[in-house]
Design a protein around this motif. Structure first.
Motif, PDB file in Angstrom:
ATOM      1  N   THR A 224       0.810  -1.211   0.000  1.00 44.19           N
ATOM      2  CA  THR A 224       0.000   0.000   0.000  1.00 44.19           C
ATOM      3  C   THR A 224       0.846   1.265   0.000  1.00 44.19           C
ATOM      4  O   THR A 224       0.492   2.267  -0.603  1.00 44.19           O
ATOM      5  CB  THR A 224      -0.934  -0.002   1.229  1.00 44.19           C
ATOM      6  N   ASP A 225       2.005   1.233   0.692  1.00 48.71           N
ATOM      7  CA  ASP A 225       2.812   2.448   0.803  1.00 48.71           C
ATOM      8  C   ASP A 225       3.840   2.592  -0.319  1.00 48.71           C
ATOM      9  O   ASP A 225       4.648   3.514  -0.295  1.00 48.71           O
ATOM     10  CB  ASP A 225       3.525   2.491   2.156  1.00 48.71           C
ATOM     11  N   LEU A 226       3.798   1.701  -1.322  1.00 50.62           N
ATOM     12  CA  LEU A 226       4.805   1.762  -2.386  1.00 50.62           C
ATOM     13  C   LEU A 226       4.702   3.069  -3.168  1.00 50.62           C
ATOM     14  O   LEU A 226       5.714   3.704  -3.466  1.00 50.62           O
ATOM     15  CB  LEU A 226       4.653   0.578  -3.342  1.00 50.62           C
ATOM     16  N   LEU A 227       3.484   3.486  -3.495  1.00 53.28           N
ATOM     17  CA  LEU A 227       3.323   4.718  -4.263  1.00 53.28           C
ATOM     18  C   LEU A 227       3.698   5.942  -3.437  1.00 53.28           C
ATOM     19  O   LEU A 227       4.371   6.848  -3.929  1.00 53.28           O
ATOM     20  CB  LEU A 227       1.887   4.845  -4.770  1.00 53.28           C
ATOM     21  N   SER A 228       3.257   5.987  -2.189  1.00 50.22           N
ATOM     22  CA  SER A 228       3.546   7.164  -1.363  1.00 50.22           C
ATOM     23  C   SER A 228       5.043   7.339  -1.136  1.00 50.22           C
ATOM     24  O   SER A 228       5.537   8.457  -0.992  1.00 50.22           O
ATOM     25  CB  SER A 228       2.813   7.081  -0.020  1.00 50.22           C
ATOM     26  N   SER A 229       5.774   6.224  -1.110  1.00 42.69           N
ATOM     27  CA  SER A 229       7.221   6.316  -0.910  1.00 42.69           C
ATOM     28  C   SER A 229       7.934   6.840  -2.152  1.00 42.69           C
ATOM     29  O   SER A 229       9.123   7.172  -2.102  1.00 42.69           O
ATOM     30  CB  SER A 229       7.782   4.938  -0.525  1.00 42.69           C
ATOM     31  N   ARG A 230       7.216   6.922  -3.278  1.00 44.24           N
ATOM     32  CA  ARG A 230       7.823   7.404  -4.513  1.00 44.24           C
ATOM     33  C   ARG A 230       7.490   8.853  -4.820  1.00 44.24           C
ATOM     34  O   ARG A 230       7.819   9.354  -5.888  1.00 44.24           O
ATOM     35  CB  ARG A 230       7.375   6.525  -5.674  1.00 44.24           C
ATOM     36  N   VAL A 231       6.818   9.515  -3.923  1.00 43.14           N
ATOM     37  CA  VAL A 231       6.538  10.944  -4.089  1.00 43.14           C
ATOM     38  C   VAL A 231       7.666  11.722  -3.422  1.00 43.14           C
ATOM     39  O   VAL A 231       7.953  11.521  -2.237  1.00 43.14           O
ATOM     40  CB  VAL A 231       5.184  11.330  -3.460  1.00 43.14           C
ATOM     41  N   LYS A 232       8.300  12.581  -4.184  1.00 41.52           N
ATOM     42  CA  LYS A 232       9.429  13.351  -3.672  1.00 41.52           C
ATOM     43  C   LYS A 232       9.153  14.845  -3.824  1.00 41.52           C
ATOM     44  O   LYS A 232       8.457  15.273  -4.752  1.00 41.52           O
ATOM     45  CB  LYS A 232      10.720  13.004  -4.421  1.00 41.52           C
ATOM     46  N   LEU A 233       9.717  15.623  -2.920  1.00 45.29           N
ATOM     47  CA  LEU A 233       9.634  17.080  -2.995  1.00 45.29           C
ATOM     48  C   LEU A 233      11.045  17.628  -3.124  1.00 45.29           C
ATOM     49  O   LEU A 233      11.900  17.377  -2.280  1.00 45.29           O
ATOM     50  CB  LEU A 233       8.957  17.636  -1.743  1.00 45.29           C
ATOM     51  N   GLU A 234      11.283  18.360  -4.201  1.00 42.84           N
ATOM     52  CA  GLU A 234      12.607  18.947  -4.432  1.00 42.84           C
ATOM     53  C   GLU A 234      12.487  20.455  -4.631  1.00 42.84           C
ATOM     54  O   GLU A 234      11.503  20.942  -5.204  1.00 42.84           O
ATOM     55  CB  GLU A 234      13.263  18.307  -5.656  1.00 42.84           C
ATOM     56  N   ASP A 235      13.487  21.165  -4.156  1.00 46.25           N
ATOM     57  CA  ASP A 235      13.576  22.621  -4.321  1.00 46.25           C
ATOM     58  C   ASP A 235      12.358  23.353  -3.762  1.00 46.25           C
ATOM     59  O   ASP A 235      12.008  24.450  -4.215  1.00 46.25           O
ATOM     60  CB  ASP A 235      13.749  22.989  -5.803  1.00 46.25           C
ATOM     61  N   GLY A 236      11.690  22.737  -2.816  1.00 46.54           N
ATOM     62  CA  GLY A 236      10.590  23.413  -2.135  1.00 46.54           C
ATOM     63  C   GLY A 236       9.249  23.370  -2.833  1.00 46.54           C
ATOM     64  O   GLY A 236       8.206  23.430  -2.182  1.00 46.54           O
ATOM     65  N   ASN A 237       9.257  23.277  -4.174  1.00 46.62           N
ATOM     66  CA  ASN A 237       7.961  23.316  -4.869  1.00 46.62           C
ATOM     67  C   ASN A 237       7.845  22.341  -6.036  1.00 46.62           C
ATOM     68  O   ASN A 237       6.828  22.339  -6.721  1.00 46.62           O
ATOM     69  CB  ASN A 237       7.689  24.738  -5.368  1.00 46.62           C
ATOM     70  N   GLN A 238       8.874  21.528  -6.288  1.00 43.89           N
ATOM     71  CA  GLN A 238       8.785  20.563  -7.375  1.00 43.89           C
ATOM     72  C   GLN A 238       8.358  19.209  -6.806  1.00 43.89           C
ATOM     73  O   GLN A 238       9.078  18.570  -6.050  1.00 43.89           O
ATOM     74  CB  GLN A 238      10.107  20.415  -8.121  1.00 43.89           C
ATOM     75  N   LEU A 239       7.161  18.796  -7.181  1.00 43.97           N
ATOM     76  CA  LEU A 239       6.575  17.556  -6.706  1.00 43.97           C
ATOM     77  C   LEU A 239       6.765  16.486  -7.778  1.00 43.97           C
ATOM     78  O   LEU A 239       6.267  16.615  -8.891  1.00 43.97           O
ATOM     79  CB  LEU A 239       5.090  17.787  -6.433  1.00 43.97           C
ATOM     80  N   ILE A 240       7.494  15.432  -7.434  1.00 45.49           N
ATOM     81  CA  ILE A 240       7.845  14.393  -8.407  1.00 45.49           C
ATOM     82  C   ILE A 240       7.127  13.091  -8.068  1.00 45.49           C
ATOM     83  O   ILE A 240       7.211  12.587  -6.943  1.00 45.49           O
ATOM     84  CB  ILE A 240       9.368  14.163  -8.431  1.00 45.49           C
TER      85      ILE A 240
END
Length: 274
Positions: A221-237
């Motif tokens: 269940t947490d596989l997708l949430s672990s792949r969300v990254k935040l870079e430079d304060g506003n770039q959501l990957i």
């Protein structure tokens, strides 16, 4: 049966989304800021109660004429003055509530012991913003502590400077959970936190919602949430490497975040959250 994996993101800027019993930000054993599933479910219940009426939710604080919190039985009888004669009758009554259809319910009233497993299971949210500054504010009482005395400090309020919580969820469709229930949940996820503006939650807003249907796979269940990254304060990957996607619904606050999708086997449209 259909299965949907999801992620819900919550922004906190100068607010407190989920405090512990000391009033400070809730943390895990590693010291990371987290929020419980209960805090997110409360936002859904409150949004439903305001939009569809108090009788649309069961596990929500209501008050009697003396302004005392009501019991579970009182809440139930607010909508159903008579409890069903059989467990099946009670079950059908329970499933008329939006929060019960989504989150389930343990119901033990009048010899009716019924447990309904929630279709929507939400995990704990974890802060993916490296900034975990927590500030304390002394609150001054507007009243004197006694005759001829000065004002006193009433207490301390804690706020989180800047955090982005990401919570995983899974939706296991059942015969009792219809497509219209799912669509309503998706729509509510886009604004539930933003519309829950208590004193402590001013500064807490819905950041994004993502709902994924896979081709043939079952994943943690947490596989997708672990792949969300935040870079430079506003770039959501969002990184979908190694996941065979069938469909994706992605909503985000595009005024704040620059959303980037990588390693996806399908085209994904990012829609505005608001």
């Amino acid at each position: 049966m259909k299965k949907i994996y999801g992620i819900i993101g919550t922004d906190v800027n100068g607010g407190m989304f989920n405090a512990d019993f000391t009033g400070r930000a809730r943390r895990d054993s590693q010291g990371n800021m987290i929020h419980s599933d209960v805090s997110l479910k409360y936002c859904f219940r409150r949004t439903w109660a305001l939009k569809d009426g108090l009788d649309s939710v069961l596990a929500y604080t209501k008050y009697d004429k003396d302004l005392n919190p009501t019991t579970l039985e009182d809440n139930f009888k607010f909508k159903f003055p008579k409890i069903g004669k059989t467990k099946q009758d009670v079950r059908e009554q329970l499933l008329t509530y939006k929060d019960v259809r989504n989150f389930g319910m343990a119901f033990a009233i009048a010899k009716n012991n019924i447990s309904l497993t929630g279709t929507v299971q939400i995990g704990w949210g974890i802060n993916i913003n490296g900034n975990e500054i927590e500030r304390s504010i002394q609150i001054l009482s507007p009243y004197a502590s006694g005759k001829g005395k000065g004002q006193t400090t009433l207490g301390t309020q804690y706020i989180v400077d800047n955090a982005l919580f990401v919570a995983p969820l899974i939706i296991n469709f059942t015969e009792d959970y219809k497509e219209k229930d799912y669509k309503d949940f998706v729509e509510t996820s886009k604004r539930a936190v933003t519309e829950t503006q208590s004193r402590s939650m001013i500064g807490c807003n819905s950041a994004f919602s993502c709902f994924v249907e896979l081709k043939n796979e079952v994943i943690p269940t947490d596989l997708l949430s672990s792949r969300v990254k935040l870079e430079d304060g506003n770039q959501l990957i969002f990184d979908f490497e190694g996941v065979e996607l069938k469909s994706v619904e992605l909503f985000a606050n595009i005024y704040k975040y620059d959303v980037k999708i990588i390693n996806s086997n399908i085209d994904i449209e990012v829609k505005n959250l608001f």
